[in-house]
Design a protein around this motif. Structure first.
Motif: not given
Length: 111
Positions: A27-55
């Motif tokens: 296998y090869v794993t393809l990886v991309s990374r982005f930084g979250f803004k400091e103002s993003a709460s833990a809940l907002e980050r998780l909601q963002c990731v959950n939406s991405m994984n769903y869609h």
């Protein structure tokens, strides 16, 4: 494509994409990374990731809390062989998805 300072293969397309072969080379794993803004709460980050994984089913999005990072990855099976053309197409397709996911679901939360 270039080799970064750590000796990893990095492809620049719509996003930076690192290519990591598995120890077994199946296998090869393809990886991309982005930084979250400091103002993003833990809940907002998780909601963002959950939406991405769903869609977006091609990628896996996750929050790397200790580094304040949004990480996308995709595992590609190459054990039975893959043509150069097909591999390049897979990398290009992967690179488009994180960009679209961030634009659609993380625009206010991601740097």
């Amino acid at each position: 494509a270039t080799i970064d300072g750590d000796g990893d293969l990095m492809v620049k397309d719509m996003v930076n994409c690192w290519v990591y072969p598995s120890e077994s080379k199946d296998y090869v794993t393809l990886v991309s990374r982005f930084g979250f803004k400091e103002s993003a709460s833990a809940l907002e980050r998780l909601q963002c990731v959950n939406s991405m994984n769903y869609h977006f089913f091609l990628i896996r999005a996750m929050v790397v809390q200790e580094h304040n990072v949004l990480r996308f990855d995709y595992d590609v099976y190459v054990g039975s062989g893959v043509s150069k053309k097909h591999f390049i197409q897979m990398v290009k397709k992967f690179c488009a998805v994180p960009h679209n996911a961030v634009t659609k679901f993380g625009f206010d939360l991601v740097n």
